[in-house]
Design a protein around this motif. Structure first.
Motif, PDB file in Angstrom:
ATOM      1  N   THR A   9       0.845  -1.200   0.000  1.00  0.00           N
ATOM      2  CA  THR A   9       0.000   0.000   0.000  1.00  0.00           C
ATOM      3  C   THR A   9       0.871   1.238   0.000  1.00  0.00           C
ATOM      4  OG1 THR A   9      -1.834  -1.078   1.135  1.00  0.00           O
ATOM      5  CG2 THR A   9      -1.728   1.312   1.274  1.00  0.00           C
ATOM      6  N   ASN A  51     -14.614   3.438  -2.886  1.00  0.00           N
ATOM      7  CA  ASN A  51     -13.335   2.832  -3.212  1.00  0.00           C
ATOM      8  C   ASN A  51     -13.420   2.211  -4.603  1.00  0.00           C
ATOM      9  OD1 ASN A  51     -12.186   3.531  -0.770  1.00  0.00           O
ATOM     10  ND2 ASN A  51     -12.924   1.671   0.226  1.00  0.00           N
ATOM     11  N   GLU A  52     -12.279   2.125  -5.230  1.00  0.00           N
ATOM     12  CA  GLU A  52     -12.281   1.595  -6.591  1.00  0.00           C
ATOM     13  C   GLU A  52     -11.282   0.475  -6.732  1.00  0.00           C
ATOM     14  OE1 GLU A  52     -12.880   4.324  -9.596  1.00  0.00           O
ATOM     15  OE2 GLU A  52     -11.975   3.152 -11.199  1.00  0.00           O
ATOM     16  N   ILE A  53     -11.650  -0.495  -7.523  1.00  0.00           N
ATOM     17  CA  ILE A  53     -10.772  -1.631  -7.783  1.00  0.00           C
ATOM     18  C   ILE A  53     -10.650  -1.791  -9.292  1.00  0.00           C
ATOM     19  CG2 ILE A  53     -10.453  -4.123  -7.556  1.00  0.00           C
ATOM     20  CD1 ILE A  53     -12.104  -4.007  -4.995  1.00  0.00           C
ATOM     21  N   SER A  54      -9.404  -1.956  -9.726  1.00  0.00           N
ATOM     22  CA  SER A  54      -9.158  -2.212 -11.135  1.00  0.00           C
ATOM     23  C   SER A  54      -8.108  -3.297 -11.220  1.00  0.00           C
ATOM     24  CB  SER A  54      -8.670  -0.926 -11.824  1.00  0.00           C
ATOM     25  OG  SER A  54      -8.351  -1.191 -13.169  1.00  0.00           O
ATOM     26  N   TYR A 112      -5.178  -3.476  -8.736  1.00  0.00           N
ATOM     27  CA  TYR A 112      -5.059  -2.153  -8.127  1.00  0.00           C
ATOM     28  C   TYR A 112      -6.352  -1.797  -7.397  1.00  0.00           C
ATOM     29  CZ  TYR A 112      -1.124  -1.298 -11.384  1.00  0.00           C
ATOM     30  OH  TYR A 112       0.048  -1.355 -12.086  1.00  0.00           O
ATOM     31  N   SER A 113      -6.187  -1.150  -6.260  1.00  0.00           N
ATOM     32  CA  SER A 113      -7.353  -0.622  -5.566  1.00  0.00           C
ATOM     33  C   SER A 113      -6.980   0.676  -4.872  1.00  0.00           C
ATOM     34  CB  SER A 113      -7.910  -1.645  -4.558  1.00  0.00           C
ATOM     35  OG  SER A 113      -6.953  -1.932  -3.567  1.00  0.00           O
ATOM     36  N   TRP A 114      -7.983   1.523  -4.705  1.00  0.00           N
ATOM     37  CA  TRP A 114      -7.749   2.821  -4.106  1.00  0.00           C
ATOM     38  C   TRP A 114      -8.749   3.050  -2.983  1.00  0.00           C
ATOM     39  CZ3 TRP A 114      -7.299   1.759  -9.239  1.00  0.00           C
ATOM     40  CH2 TRP A 114      -6.080   2.069  -9.841  1.00  0.00           C
ATOM     41  N   ASN A 115      -8.247   3.598  -1.891  1.00  0.00           N
ATOM     42  CA  ASN A 115      -9.067   3.879  -0.715  1.00  0.00           C
ATOM     43  C   ASN A 115      -9.062   5.381  -0.471  1.00  0.00           C
ATOM     44  OD1 ASN A 115     -10.079   4.239   1.885  1.00  0.00           O
ATOM     45  ND2 ASN A 115      -9.372   2.254   2.560  1.00  0.00           N
ATOM     46  N   THR A 142      -3.335   0.546  -3.243  1.00  0.00           N
ATOM     47  CA  THR A 142      -2.875  -0.794  -2.899  1.00  0.00           C
ATOM     48  C   THR A 142      -2.705  -1.647  -4.145  1.00  0.00           C
ATOM     49  OG1 THR A 142      -3.928  -0.756  -0.719  1.00  0.00           O
ATOM     50  CG2 THR A 142      -3.408  -2.926  -1.633  1.00  0.00           C
ATOM     51  N   THR A 164      -2.217  -5.477  -5.172  1.00  0.00           N
ATOM     52  CA  THR A 164      -2.362  -6.844  -4.661  1.00  0.00           C
ATOM     53  C   THR A 164      -1.541  -7.802  -5.514  1.00  0.00           C
ATOM     54  OG1 THR A 164      -4.607  -6.294  -3.970  1.00  0.00           O
ATOM     55  CG2 THR A 164      -4.053  -8.633  -4.114  1.00  0.00           C
TER      56      THR A 164
END
Lengths: 119, 119
Positions: B20, B58-61, B64-67, B78, B80
């Motif tokens: 992260t 929050n978004e996940i691609s 990749y994810s963003w908080n 973040t 993964t």
């Protein structure tokens, strides 16, 4: 989509010469282009903002007579480093802000950068 | 005044670990945009995400994810199951649209986090 090119990618010149760097938006029109400078292992520092058909707006501390910016069309902006000196050696990056709805008007897309070395 | 802080200068993790990257920002405005860009060794900044200040989802691609946490003014990123290709410098950036400079919104960059993924 949203591709920005810069030319040249790398340039080495003698002290006292002028160098022109081109920034092009290849698949979109850019009403606004930005020029940044990045020293090794540092962040990007905005030098100037240019709008098509008008004079560029320079950030505080950036000499407008030394860094000439021209934004003659919606797809091309140029940065000319005049009478370059070794302290001007840096990585110069341009970005273009898309005009229109499809690409999102608030995102800057960056070129690959130009590494300038002044001997 | 705008400010973006990326406290982590360098991070190294072993491949497949999660990592992260932190980003904390300061702004006076209620309307703003947050961005993450990736700068691989080649130098080109790659746009990853833009987040509107009114959208706290929050978004996940993919990996990749963003908080986005407005309460703590943070926009953390973040990755993964990290891969060697994720090795790069990652920049968080902030822009504040204003009526007075609409269309010329400047990006304020953090100092970047150099991420190294160890095979």
């Amino acid at each position: 989509g949203a591709v920005v090119s810069q030319h040249p990618s790398r340039v080495i010149c003698k002290s006292g010469t002028s160098v022109k760097i081109e920034c092009r938006s290849l698949d979109f029109q850019a009403t606004t282009m930005f020029w940044y400078r990045q020293f090794p292992k540092q962040s990007l520092m905005l030098m100037a903002t240019s709008n098509e058909g008008s004079k560029a707006t320079y950030e505080q501390g950036v000499e407008k007579d030394k860094f000439l910016i021209n934004h003659a069309s919606l797809t091309l902006s140029t940065l000319t480093v005049t009478s370059a000196h070794p302290e001007d050696s840096s990585f110069y990056i341009c970005s273009a802000r898309a005009a229109g709805v499809n690409l999102g008007t608030d995102t800057q897309y960056f070129g690959p950068g130009t590494r300038l070395t002044v001997l | 005044a705008q400010k973006v802080t990326q406290a982590q200068t360098e991070i190294s993790v072993v491949e497949k670990e999660d990592v992260t990257l932190d980003c904390v920002y300061e702004t006076r405005d209620t309307t703003y945009y947050l961005f993450w860009y990736k700068q691989p060794p080649s130098g080109e900044l790659v746009f990853l995400i833009r987040r509107n200040s009114f959208d706290e989802q929050n978004e996940i691609s993919g990996r990749y994810s963003w908080n986005f946490q407005k309460s703590t003014s943070s926009f953390n990123f973040t990755i993964t199951a990290s891969q060697v290709v994720d090795s790069a410098v990652y920049f968080c950036a902030l822009s504040e649209p204003h009526i007075s400079n609409f269309g010329n919104e400047k990006l304020t960059f953090g100092t970047g986090t150099r991420l190294t993924i160890i095979p």
